[in-house]
Scaffold this motif. Structure first.
Motif, PDB file in Angstrom:
ATOM      1  N   PRO A   1       0.777  -0.973   0.277  1.00  0.00           N
ATOM      2  CA  PRO A   1      -0.130  -0.114  -0.015  1.00  0.00           C
ATOM      3  C   PRO A   1       0.632   1.477   0.029  1.00  0.00           C
ATOM      4  O   PRO A   1       0.645   2.815  -0.741  1.00  0.00           O
ATOM      5  CB  PRO A   1      -0.823  -0.110   1.225  1.00  0.00           C
ATOM      6  CG  PRO A   1      -1.026  -1.825   1.992  1.00  0.00           C
ATOM      7  CD  PRO A   1       0.776  -2.200   0.915  1.00  0.00           C
ATOM      8  N   GLN A   2       1.603   1.203   0.837  1.00  0.00           N
ATOM      9  CA  GLN A   2       2.623   2.626   0.623  1.00  0.00           C
ATOM     10  C   GLN A   2       3.355   2.790  -0.497  1.00  0.00           C
ATOM     11  O   GLN A   2       2.961   3.830  -1.200  1.00  0.00           O
ATOM     12  CB  GLN A   2       4.146   2.107   1.633  1.00  0.00           C
ATOM     13  CG  GLN A   2       3.513   2.302   2.839  1.00  0.00           C
ATOM     14  CD  GLN A   2       2.856   3.222   3.666  1.00  0.00           C
ATOM     15  OE1 GLN A   2       2.854   3.990   3.147  1.00  0.00           O
ATOM     16  NE2 GLN A   2       1.924   2.776   4.510  1.00  0.00           N
ATOM     17  N   THR A   3       3.668   1.342  -1.674  1.00  0.00           N
ATOM     18  CA  THR A   3       3.929   2.341  -2.894  1.00  0.00           C
ATOM     19  C   THR A   3       3.512   2.583  -4.018  1.00  0.00           C
ATOM     20  O   THR A   3       3.173   3.700  -4.606  1.00  0.00           O
ATOM     21  CB  THR A   3       4.802   0.729  -3.709  1.00  0.00           C
ATOM     22  OG1 THR A   3       5.457   0.303  -2.905  1.00  0.00           O
ATOM     23  CG2 THR A   3       4.798   1.577  -5.158  1.00  0.00           C
ATOM     24  N   LEU A   4       1.864   1.510  -3.671  1.00  0.00           N
ATOM     25  CA  LEU A   4       0.559   2.370  -4.324  1.00  0.00           C
ATOM     26  C   LEU A   4       0.278   3.603  -3.970  1.00  0.00           C
ATOM     27  O   LEU A   4      -0.111   4.724  -4.817  1.00  0.00           O
ATOM     28  CB  LEU A   4      -0.716   1.723  -4.517  1.00  0.00           C
ATOM     29  CG  LEU A   4      -1.617   2.183  -5.525  1.00  0.00           C
ATOM     30  CD1 LEU A   4      -1.481   2.397  -6.569  1.00  0.00           C
ATOM     31  CD2 LEU A   4      -3.403   0.924  -4.869  1.00  0.00           C
ATOM     32  N   GLY A   5       0.401   3.950  -2.875  1.00  0.00           N
ATOM     33  CA  GLY A   5       0.033   5.363  -2.317  1.00  0.00           C
ATOM     34  C   GLY A   5       0.763   6.888  -2.066  1.00  0.00           C
ATOM     35  O   GLY A   5       0.868   7.519  -2.448  1.00  0.00           O
ATOM     36  N   ILE A   6       2.244   6.265  -2.718  1.00  0.00           N
ATOM     37  CA  ILE A   6       3.861   6.860  -2.820  1.00  0.00           C
ATOM     38  C   ILE A   6       3.032   7.296  -5.039  1.00  0.00           C
ATOM     39  O   ILE A   6       3.381   8.720  -5.040  1.00  0.00           O
ATOM     40  CB  ILE A   6       4.563   6.689  -2.697  1.00  0.00           C
ATOM     41  CG1 ILE A   6       5.535   8.194  -2.629  1.00  0.00           C
ATOM     42  CG2 ILE A   6       5.006   5.626  -3.768  1.00  0.00           C
ATOM     43  CD1 ILE A   6       5.530   9.009  -1.356  1.00  0.00           C
ATOM     44  N   LEU A   7       2.544   6.662  -5.343  1.00  0.00           N
ATOM     45  CA  LEU A   7       2.559   6.939  -6.658  1.00  0.00           C
ATOM     46  C   LEU A   7       1.161   7.538  -5.896  1.00  0.00           C
ATOM     47  O   LEU A   7       1.022   8.651  -7.923  1.00  0.00           O
ATOM     48  CB  LEU A   7       2.440   5.498  -7.195  1.00  0.00           C
ATOM     49  CG  LEU A   7       3.308   4.899  -8.028  1.00  0.00           C
ATOM     50  CD1 LEU A   7       2.560   3.481  -8.591  1.00  0.00           C
ATOM     51  CD2 LEU A   7       4.063   5.340  -8.449  1.00  0.00           C
ATOM     52  N   LEU A   8       0.112   7.192  -6.389  1.00  0.00           N
ATOM     53  CA  LEU A   8      -0.886   8.294  -5.605  1.00  0.00           C
ATOM     54  C   LEU A   8      -0.715   9.920  -5.627  1.00  0.00           C
ATOM     55  O   LEU A   8      -1.336  11.058  -6.432  1.00  0.00           O
ATOM     56  CB  LEU A   8      -3.021   7.870  -5.459  1.00  0.00           C
ATOM     57  CG  LEU A   8      -2.620   6.374  -5.797  1.00  0.00           C
ATOM     58  CD1 LEU A   8      -4.061   6.481  -4.490  1.00  0.00           C
ATOM     59  CD2 LEU A   8      -3.298   6.216  -7.360  1.00  0.00           C
ATOM     60  N   LEU A   9       0.002   9.954  -4.373  1.00  0.00           N
ATOM     61  CA  LEU A   9       0.248  11.396  -3.871  1.00  0.00           C
ATOM     62  C   LEU A   9       1.383  12.083  -4.742  1.00  0.00           C
ATOM     63  O   LEU A   9       0.907  12.914  -5.216  1.00  0.00           O
ATOM     64  CB  LEU A   9       1.084  11.483  -2.580  1.00  0.00           C
ATOM     65  CG  LEU A   9      -0.100  10.832  -1.573  1.00  0.00           C
ATOM     66  CD1 LEU A   9       1.268   9.598  -0.191  1.00  0.00           C
ATOM     67  CD2 LEU A   9      -0.687  11.528  -0.727  1.00  0.00           C
ATOM     68  N   THR A  10       2.113  11.784  -5.386  1.00  0.00           N
ATOM     69  CA  THR A  10       2.690  12.289  -6.503  1.00  0.00           C
ATOM     70  C   THR A  10       2.054  12.798  -7.642  1.00  0.00           C
ATOM     71  O   THR A  10       3.000  13.644  -8.261  1.00  0.00           O
ATOM     72  CB  THR A  10       4.183  11.518  -6.644  1.00  0.00           C
ATOM     73  OG1 THR A  10       4.163  10.225  -7.031  1.00  0.00           O
ATOM     74  CG2 THR A  10       5.316  10.610  -5.371  1.00  0.00           C
ATOM     75  N   ALA A  11       1.147  11.316  -7.890  1.00  0.00           N
ATOM     76  CA  ALA A  11       0.464  11.923  -9.145  1.00  0.00           C
ATOM     77  C   ALA A  11       0.075  13.628  -8.832  1.00  0.00           C
ATOM     78  O   ALA A  11      -0.653  14.569  -9.626  1.00  0.00           O
ATOM     79  CB  ALA A  11      -0.640  10.670  -9.189  1.00  0.00           C
ATOM     80  N   GLY A  12      -1.260  13.278  -7.591  1.00  0.00           N
ATOM     81  CA  GLY A  12      -1.798  14.643  -7.310  1.00  0.00           C
ATOM     82  C   GLY A  12      -0.416  16.077  -7.349  1.00  0.00           C
ATOM     83  O   GLY A  12      -1.085  16.899  -7.286  1.00  0.00           O
ATOM     84  N   VAL A  13       0.108  15.483  -6.367  1.00  0.00           N
ATOM     85  CA  VAL A  13       0.909  16.688  -6.885  1.00  0.00           C
ATOM     86  C   VAL A  13       1.337  17.185  -7.576  1.00  0.00           C
ATOM     87  O   VAL A  13       1.224  18.687  -7.997  1.00  0.00           O
ATOM     88  CB  VAL A  13       2.302  16.736  -5.279  1.00  0.00           C
ATOM     89  CG1 VAL A  13       3.573  17.926  -5.414  1.00  0.00           C
ATOM     90  CG2 VAL A  13       1.798  16.188  -3.888  1.00  0.00           C
ATOM     91  N   ALA A  14       1.589  16.233  -8.712  1.00  0.00           N
ATOM     92  CA  ALA A  14       2.422  16.539 -10.330  1.00  0.00           C
ATOM     93  C   ALA A  14       1.184  17.911 -10.491  1.00  0.00           C
ATOM     94  O   ALA A  14       1.525  18.967 -10.876  1.00  0.00           O
ATOM     95  CB  ALA A  14       2.883  15.781 -10.655  1.00  0.00           C
TER      96      ALA A  14
END
Length: 119
Positions: free
Chosen positions: A46-59
């Motif tokens: 979940p941390q890997t998927l979470g960081i992908l979603l978070l960085t996509a949102g920030v971008a």
């Protein structure tokens, strides 16, 4: 502010919320699961998927190429180090016999460990 910016902000906000919820589920799994192997899985996936979603949102929220390149580096190194660290933790737990009270369903490394082979 045009429509594209509003849509990008909305999608970015939704991605940030989804990433935070996925990361929260990983933390809950880390606290609630019984042994090292399941906790390792709960900490990594979940941390890997979470960081992908978070960085996509920030971008999407920042809309800058330099910020997107920095975030891409963050994702790259997170994807590179997180599974390796979880694998090493699980391997140490296996070798020190700290995997939990229940035996593994299929233990492919037991024969190698008995014969003294190392990888």
């Amino acid at each position: 502010m045009n429509t594209w910016h509003q849509v990008a902000d909305l999608i970015g906000s939704l991605l940030l919320l989804a990433g935070a919820l996925v990361a929260l589920s990983g933390v809950i799994g880390l606290l609630r699961l019984p042994d090292v192997l399941t906790r390792s899985s709960a900490a990594t996936n979940p941390q890997t998927l979470g960081i992908l979603l978070l960085t996509a949102g920030v971008a999407l929220r920042l809309r800058s190429w330099t910020d997107a390149a920095t975030l891409a580096l963050v994702v790259f190194f997170q994807l590179l180090t997180s599974p390796v660290a979880a694998h090493l933790v699980a391997r140490v737990a296996y070798r020190t016999q700290q995997t939990g009270h229940h035996p593994l369903l299929q233990d492919d490394l037991a024969a190698q460990q008995r014969s003294g082979e190392t990888d």
